[in-house]
Design an enzyme around this catalytic site. Structure first.
Site, PDB file in Angstrom:
ATOM      1  N   HIS A   1      73.134  30.857  50.902  1.00  0.00           N
ATOM      2  CA  HIS A   1      74.511  31.154  50.573  1.00  0.00           C
ATOM      3  C   HIS A   1      75.284  31.625  51.847  1.00  0.00           C
ATOM      4  O   HIS A   1      76.414  31.178  51.996  1.00  0.00           O
ATOM      5  CB  HIS A   1      74.440  32.763  50.016  1.00  0.00           C
ATOM      6  CG  HIS A   1      74.141  32.770  48.469  1.00  0.00           C
ATOM      7  ND1 HIS A   1      74.468  31.953  47.605  1.00  0.00           N
ATOM      8  CD2 HIS A   1      73.128  33.409  47.850  1.00  0.00           C
ATOM      9  CE1 HIS A   1      73.913  32.084  46.352  1.00  0.00           C
ATOM     10  NE2 HIS A   1      73.097  32.841  46.702  1.00  0.00           N
TER      11      HIS A   1
ATOM     12  N   HIS B   1      66.628  31.292  50.183  1.00  0.00           N
ATOM     13  CA  HIS B   1      67.890  31.187  49.321  1.00  0.00           C
ATOM     14  C   HIS B   1      69.151  31.791  49.876  1.00  0.00           C
ATOM     15  O   HIS B   1      70.373  31.350  49.569  1.00  0.00           O
ATOM     16  CB  HIS B   1      67.607  31.640  47.858  1.00  0.00           C
ATOM     17  CG  HIS B   1      68.515  31.798  47.015  1.00  0.00           C
ATOM     18  ND1 HIS B   1      68.810  30.733  46.055  1.00  0.00           N
ATOM     19  CD2 HIS B   1      69.456  32.848  46.518  1.00  0.00           C
ATOM     20  CE1 HIS B   1      69.797  31.145  45.304  1.00  0.00           C
ATOM     21  NE2 HIS B   1      70.109  32.613  45.696  1.00  0.00           N
ATOM     22  N   GLU B   2      69.024  33.274  50.286  1.00  0.00           N
ATOM     23  CA  GLU B   2      69.923  34.057  50.650  1.00  0.00           C
ATOM     24  C   GLU B   2      70.598  33.427  51.966  1.00  0.00           C
ATOM     25  O   GLU B   2      71.915  33.328  52.066  1.00  0.00           O
ATOM     26  CB  GLU B   2      69.700  35.481  51.019  1.00  0.00           C
ATOM     27  CG  GLU B   2      68.984  35.978  49.856  1.00  0.00           C
ATOM     28  CD  GLU B   2      69.896  36.171  48.459  1.00  0.00           C
ATOM     29  OE1 GLU B   2      71.165  35.891  48.650  1.00  0.00           O
ATOM     30  OE2 GLU B   2      69.405  36.252  47.507  1.00  0.00           O
TER      31      GLU B   2
END
Length: 248
Positions: free
Chosen positions: A113, A109-110
């Protein structure tokens, strides 16, 4: 008294606020419980490939053609984040070196980004652009709202509402950013077979629970904004109701 400020309107605004606050608080608490529960549960489930969070983040970056992003560890629990200022993914110790389902989901998920910034994803750029004014709004809005209430100044109270609305807008823009990062992460995890079927389902649960916390934060901010607007409208409407025409 020079003006009558419609105390009943303020009373009604507060009652509407507290009535709606109950389900929003329940959702917020439930979302936090889901995040903690799912992360703890899947932090005890090792993935078949023994892929660590750091390796998963690197894999997502590589799969999306993004290079030059640093992946490092940081202190704390669930302190994982991507910082565009130094182009670095910071992963908590429970994620960075852990070969668990939760670690892969959070790290991916990071990395999502980081991919967003690399491809100039519009919502994430908008969110970054409004950070300075949002910080200003969060610091000054409460001061102006309080002074407006104490001095019966509608102009100051309105200024406080406008500044506070920046925080709500920031929460609104955050939603597509977070959902999109999770989508990118899960698509890469599935396409690159980083996790198998049941493991992928576990990672999806972890990320969905985290997304709910952003929904709850938006609802809480919007509810608070609604309260201020109702108070402003009730007081503004009351100004014409009774003006210094008789004794108070």
């Amino acid at each position: 008294m020079p003006y009558y400020y419609g105390g009943y309107g303020t009373f009604l605004a507060n009652n509407i606020y507290f009535l709606l606050l109950i389900p929003v608080m329940v959702l917020s608490l439930w979302a936090q419980a889901q995040v903690s529960g799912n992360f703890s549960r899947y932090s005890r489930v090792f993935n078949r490939r023994r892929l660590t969070g750091a390796q998963a983040a690197a894999e997502v970056l590589r799969a999306n053609g993004v290079y030059g992003v640093t992946v490092t560890s940081t202190w704390g629990r669930l302190t994982d984040h991507y910082d565009p200022r130094d182009n670095t993914i910071y992963l908590s110790q429970d994620v960075y070196s852990a070969a668990t389902v939760a670690a892969v989901g959070v790290a991916a998920h990071e990395a999502g980004h980081a991919v967003q910034y690399a491809v100039n994803y519009a919502p994430v750029r908008l969110r970054s652009a409004i950070v300075p004014v949002t910080n200003l709004g969060s610091r000054c809005s409460m001061i102006l709202l309080l002074i407006g209430l104490l001095l019966y100044s509608q102009s100051l109270f309105l200024a406080g509402i406008l500044l506070f609305s920046l925080t709500t807008f920031f929460q609104l823009v955050t939603l597509p950013v977070e959902f999109n990062a999770s989508r990118r992460a899960l698509e890469t995890i599935e396409n690159r077979n980083l996790l198998d079927g049941e493991e992928l389902a576990g990672a999806r649960k972890v990320l969905r629970a985290a997304a709910l916390t952003y929904v709850a934060a938006l609802l809480m901010s919007a509810l608070q904004l609604l309260r201020y607007v109702l108070i402003f409208l009730s007081r503004n409407g009351g100004r014409g109701g009774r003006r210094g025409g008789g004794r108070e």
